[in-house]
Design a protein around this motif. Structure first.
Motif, PDB file in Angstrom:
ATOM      1  N   GLN A   1      24.171  65.367  65.042  1.00 59.85           N
ATOM      2  CA  GLN A   1      23.848  63.997  65.424  1.00 59.85           C
ATOM      3  C   GLN A   1      22.390  63.664  65.115  1.00 59.85           C
ATOM      4  N   ARG A   2      21.497  64.600  65.400  1.00 61.65           N
ATOM      5  CA  ARG A   2      20.079  64.358  65.152  1.00 61.65           C
ATOM      6  C   ARG A   2      19.815  64.139  63.653  1.00 61.65           C
ATOM      7  N   LEU A   3      20.443  64.965  62.816  1.00 55.80           N
ATOM      8  CA  LEU A   3      20.226  64.838  61.372  1.00 55.80           C
ATOM      9  C   LEU A   3      20.773  63.517  60.839  1.00 55.80           C
ATOM     10  N   ASN A   4      21.938  63.100  61.334  1.00 52.75           N
ATOM     11  CA  ASN A   4      22.508  61.831  60.868  1.00 52.75           C
ATOM     12  C   ASN A   4      21.669  60.648  61.344  1.00 52.75           C
TER      13      ASN A   4
ATOM     14  N   ALA B   1      23.141  59.453  53.236  1.00 49.68           N
ATOM     15  CA  ALA B   1      23.636  60.821  53.371  1.00 49.68           C
ATOM     16  C   ALA B   1      24.252  61.007  54.745  1.00 49.68           C
ATOM     17  N   GLU B   2      25.235  61.871  54.822  1.00 54.61           N
ATOM     18  CA  GLU B   2      25.905  62.125  56.099  1.00 54.61           C
ATOM     19  C   GLU B   2      26.155  63.622  56.231  1.00 54.61           C
ATOM     20  N   TYR B   3      25.656  64.182  57.329  1.00 58.82           N
ATOM     21  CA  TYR B   3      25.780  65.615  57.558  1.00 58.82           C
ATOM     22  C   TYR B   3      27.043  65.902  58.361  1.00 58.82           C
ATOM     23  N   HIS B   4      27.829  66.858  57.876  1.00 62.38           N
ATOM     24  CA  HIS B   4      28.998  67.328  58.600  1.00 62.38           C
ATOM     25  C   HIS B   4      28.846  68.830  58.807  1.00 62.38           C
ATOM     26  N   ALA B   5      29.106  69.250  60.027  1.00 68.85           N
ATOM     27  CA  ALA B   5      28.981  70.675  60.333  1.00 68.85           C
ATOM     28  C   ALA B   5      29.924  71.482  59.454  1.00 68.85           C
ATOM     29  N   HIS B   6      29.471  72.626  58.996  1.00 66.49           N
ATOM     30  CA  HIS B   6      30.296  73.497  58.166  1.00 66.49           C
ATOM     31  C   HIS B   6      30.326  74.886  58.781  1.00 66.49           C
ATOM     32  N   GLU B   7      31.280  75.655  58.316  1.00 71.46           N
ATOM     33  CA  GLU B   7      31.459  76.991  58.864  1.00 71.46           C
ATOM     34  C   GLU B   7      30.232  77.853  58.561  1.00 71.46           C
ATOM     35  N   GLY B   8      29.782  78.557  59.551  1.00 72.12           N
ATOM     36  CA  GLY B   8      28.628  79.427  59.386  1.00 72.12           C
ATOM     37  C   GLY B   8      27.321  78.782  59.789  1.00 72.12           C
ATOM     38  N   ALA B   9      27.316  77.460  60.020  1.00 75.86           N
ATOM     39  CA  ALA B   9      26.077  76.804  60.416  1.00 75.86           C
ATOM     40  C   ALA B   9      25.734  77.173  61.857  1.00 75.86           C
ATOM     41  N   HIS B  10      24.451  77.274  62.153  1.00 71.29           N
ATOM     42  CA  HIS B  10      23.978  77.614  63.499  1.00 71.29           C
ATOM     43  C   HIS B  10      23.683  76.320  64.247  1.00 71.29           C
TER      44      HIS B  10
ATOM     45  N   GLY C   1      19.966  76.895  69.296  1.00 71.35           N
ATOM     46  CA  GLY C   1      18.702  77.589  69.088  1.00 71.35           C
ATOM     47  C   GLY C   1      17.592  76.896  69.849  1.00 71.35           C
ATOM     48  N   LEU C   2      16.360  77.231  69.515  1.00 73.57           N
ATOM     49  CA  LEU C   2      15.211  76.676  70.218  1.00 73.57           C
ATOM     50  C   LEU C   2      14.673  75.412  69.560  1.00 73.57           C
ATOM     51  N   ILE C   3      14.639  75.375  68.218  1.00 71.87           N
ATOM     52  CA  ILE C   3      13.981  74.276  67.509  1.00 71.87           C
ATOM     53  C   ILE C   3      14.966  73.671  66.521  1.00 71.87           C
ATOM     54  N   PRO C   4      15.196  72.351  66.580  1.00 64.87           N
ATOM     55  CA  PRO C   4      16.115  71.732  65.620  1.00 64.87           C
ATOM     56  C   PRO C   4      15.460  71.604  64.245  1.00 64.87           C
ATOM     57  N   THR C   5      16.237  71.814  63.194  1.00 62.32           N
ATOM     58  CA  THR C   5      15.760  71.660  61.820  1.00 62.32           C
ATOM     59  C   THR C   5      15.825  70.190  61.440  1.00 62.32           C
TER      60      THR C   5
END
Length: 685
Positions: free
Chosen positions: A441-444, A452-461, A464-468
């Protein structure tokens, strides 16, 4: 900068030049031609100059023989009176030269012993005292690994028949041999050896011609005690360097100052009773010049004139930058300095080079490594130590190391900051360890405006502590964003460079450069807008959609190019080709995206390899994976780091600075006459 002309009585020229050395503000320019000329009435000065140069050469050779290092602080070094310089220099140079001669001899003996002690000892046992005989010739030789003894014997038989004896043994360094034959047939034996690519072994230096037993004995003694002897001489040399080095450097400075006084006279116009010199002085240092000349009263006359920046080609340049920007003058030193009165781009390099380097690397772990390396260099600089760059052999002095530390510090800071944005810590170790994570949600919300639209994919983390916030490794949707950010620098800098060309042309009244700059400024802007209007050349029909204000600006840019081109067509007939080249210069900034992404992918592969080994093999896999990750990381840095440093520099020096005309004209660097020594010298009589 102001031009200055100084006239003085000839008999006071020594004192005046010395005062100018103390002031350290006048950049001298040779006087060529004019009503004043030199005469032959200064023979005494020439003799003084010869003596000063002789002593200077003697001091410099003594410093070199001692291997002395200049102290970081010379203020407390005492120097004898000038009349005692020659005697003092000789009192030190004599013993040092004798020590250097002895060291050279001992070093030669040690090297000879290392190479020949073993073969000589073996040969001495083989031949005994036979090589002392007047009737028998003994020819020792070293055998090659591929030497065939059968071929050797055949060659000797052909030359000598049965009038020889051959012996071969193994020594600690390989096989040795000796041929004994009649003294009169020595040359025949040497020829036979030569046919099988062997030569007589000749001992070096003073050992040549010695009987083998004597040479082997002396070489053995040297091998046993020679290095200790050499170490003792080196210790003595270091003690002399520590004791006399500071004084020798102070004497060298004083002699250089003295030689400089005579050099200044050669740059000046001389009459029988007067001497005139000319040069340049910065406006803010005119008071220092006037204060230096004031004690001479009417004996010295000087005039100041404003420089003509349009016609005088010799005006020196003094770059005046802030403390943050000044260290980057070292980077700009790769090119000639700018012409006086033109654009100094050092500040652009100072802000963009570390920023773009950080954008390319973008890794917290790498940034920390760079920072630690910089702190190591800073420690050397703070201790007054120099550093020799491995493989290159370049020696960096403490002052240079401080500038390098300043540059590395900011490169590291930007690398770490970009690393937090890209979510990279030695590649994806940060994600595996739970330091960084991807928030869909933050990236979108942050990048959705780009389409651009980000969709979660397998293997993504996702925890954690800090959002990318700048996920460049998510190439499926972020590559275009990263590419446009990289190109944005080119879209700004390339037109900016041509705008500077227009500005400099107006300043210097150069209409050719004004219209050249205007043409390419408008043309590059037109090309950039055309890319946006046509949606990256997908629909050229949109170029005529005048409802879009960008279309009007695009055609205005192309019109500016046509008008400018028509004004300079005689001077630059190939300007349309140059316009295409400048479009390529804008695209060249894509290397920021490409090089950075490749670096990140390589780091990701290394991290994923190590982590996968941990997951599949447990603790043993973790250890093996960590070792592999360290080795591969060092290898990747070794192969790519120089390129990552050079890419931002190249973009500034080529794509940005070429349009400004920075490389077309240059000026000498401001290098004022200044004193090296801390004590004043007596005038030359």
């Amino acid at each position: 900068m102001q031009q200055v002309v100084i006239a003085m009585r000839r008999r006071e020229s020594e004192a005046v030049i010395t005062a100018l050395q103390h002031a350290g503000v006048v950049h001298l320019k040779p006087i060529e031609g004019g009503p004043l000329r030199s005469d032959a009435s200064h023979e005494q000065t020439s003799e003084d100059l010869k003596e000063a140069e002789r002593l200077l050469a003697r001091v410099e050779s003594t410093i070199a023989e001692l291997g002395a290092v200049r102290p970081a602080e010379m203020a407390g070094v005492t120097v004898p009176p000038r009349g005692d310089w020659a005697a003092r220099i000789e009192s030190v140079a004599g013993p040092v030269a004798e020590l250097a001669r002895e060291r050279t001899e001992v070093q030669g003996d040690v090297d000879a012993a290392a190479a020949y002690a073993e073969p000589a000892a073996t040969l001495a046992r083989m031949v005994g005292s036979l090589d002392r005989s007047r009737r028998v010739a003994v020819i020792p030789f070293l055998l090659h690994a591929e030497t065939n003894l059968g071929e050797l014997q055949a060659s000797l038989n052909e030359a000598l028949g049965d009038r020889y004896e051959l012996a071969v043994e193994s020594s600690g360094t390989g096989r040795v041999g000796a041929v004994a034959t009649l003294a009169g047939e020595r040359d025949l034996a040497r020829t036979a050896l030569g046919r099988v690519r062997l030569a007589e072994m000749r001992l070096p230096g003073r050992f040549e011609g010695m009987p083998l037993e004597q040479a082997a004995a002396e070489l053995g003694q040297i091998r046993a005690a020679g290095r200790d002897h050499l170490q003792g001489l080196n210790t003595k040399r270091s003690a002399l360097a520590e004791s006399h080095g500071p004084e020798l450097f102070a004497l060298r400075d004083g002699l250089k100052d003295l030689v400089a006084v005579h050099d200044v006279r050669t740059l000046s116009a001389r009459g029988r009773y007067s001497l005139v010199m000319q040069g340049y002085v910065p406006v803010d240092r005119v008071p220092a010049l006037q204060a230096a000349l004031q004690p001479f009263g009417d004996g010295v006359v000087h005039e100041l004139h404003n420089v003509d920046a349009h016609h005088d080609q010799a005006i020196p340049v003094e770059l005046q930058n802030s403390g943050y920007v000044r260290p980057y003058q070292m980077v700009m030193g790769l090119m000639s300095p700018p012409k006086y009165g033109t654009f100094d781009p050092t500040w652009v390099m100072a802000y963009l080079m570390p920023f773009l380097f950080g954008l390319i690397i973008g890794d917290v772990g790498y940034g920390i490594l760079f920072l630690l390396a910089g702190l190591w260099l800073k420690g050397k600089a703070d201790r007054g130590q120099s550093w020799t760059v491995p493989l290159m052999g370049t020696k960096l002095l403490p002052g240079t190391l401080k500038d390098i530390w300043h540059i590395i510090k900011w490169m590291s800071v930007w690398t770490i900051l970009w690393g937090f944005l890209t979510g990279e810590f030695f590649g994806t170790w940060g994600e595996h360890l739970g330091l960084f994570y991807l928030d869909e949600q933050r990236l979108n919300n942050l990048w959705g405006w780009t389409g651009a639209e980000y969709h979660a994919h397998e293997g993504a983390h996702h925890h954690g502590l800090i959002p990318t916030l700048f996920p460049r490794l998510e190439t499926g949707y972020f590559s275009n964003i990263m590419l446009m950010i990289a190109l944005a620098f080119g879209m700004v800098q390339v037109p900016w460079g041509w705008f500077i060309r227009i500005k400099e042309g107006l300043k210097h009244g150069d209409q050719t450069h004004v219209w050249e700059g205007a043409a390419l400024f408008g043309g590059v802007i037109g090309l950039i807008l055309m890319a946006f209007v046509t949606k990256a050349a997908s629909d050229f029909g949109l170029m005529f959609n005048f409802a879009n204000p960008l279309v009007w600006l695009m055609w205005l840019g192309f019109l500016t190019f046509v008008v400018g081109y028509l004004r300079v067509i005689k001077h630059f007939p190939m300007l349309p080709v140059e316009l295409i080249s400048q479009g390529g210069a804008v695209l060249s900034y894509a290397r920021i995206f490409a090089v950075g992404l490749v670096s990140a992918i390589m780091a990701k592969l290394v991290a994923d390899l190590g982590w996968n080994m941990y997951e599949s093999m447990g603790p043993i896999g973790a250890v093996i994976g960590l070792i592999l990750a360290v080795i591969l990381t060092v290898l990747i840095l070794a192969l790519t780091l120089i390129g990552h440093i050079l890419q931002p520099i190249r973009l500034q020096m080529v794509e940005f600075l070429n349009p400004t005309g920075y490389n077309a004209e240059t000026s000498p660097v401001y290098n004022p006459l200044r004193r090296l020594s801390s004590t004043s010298a007596e005038p030359v009589k």
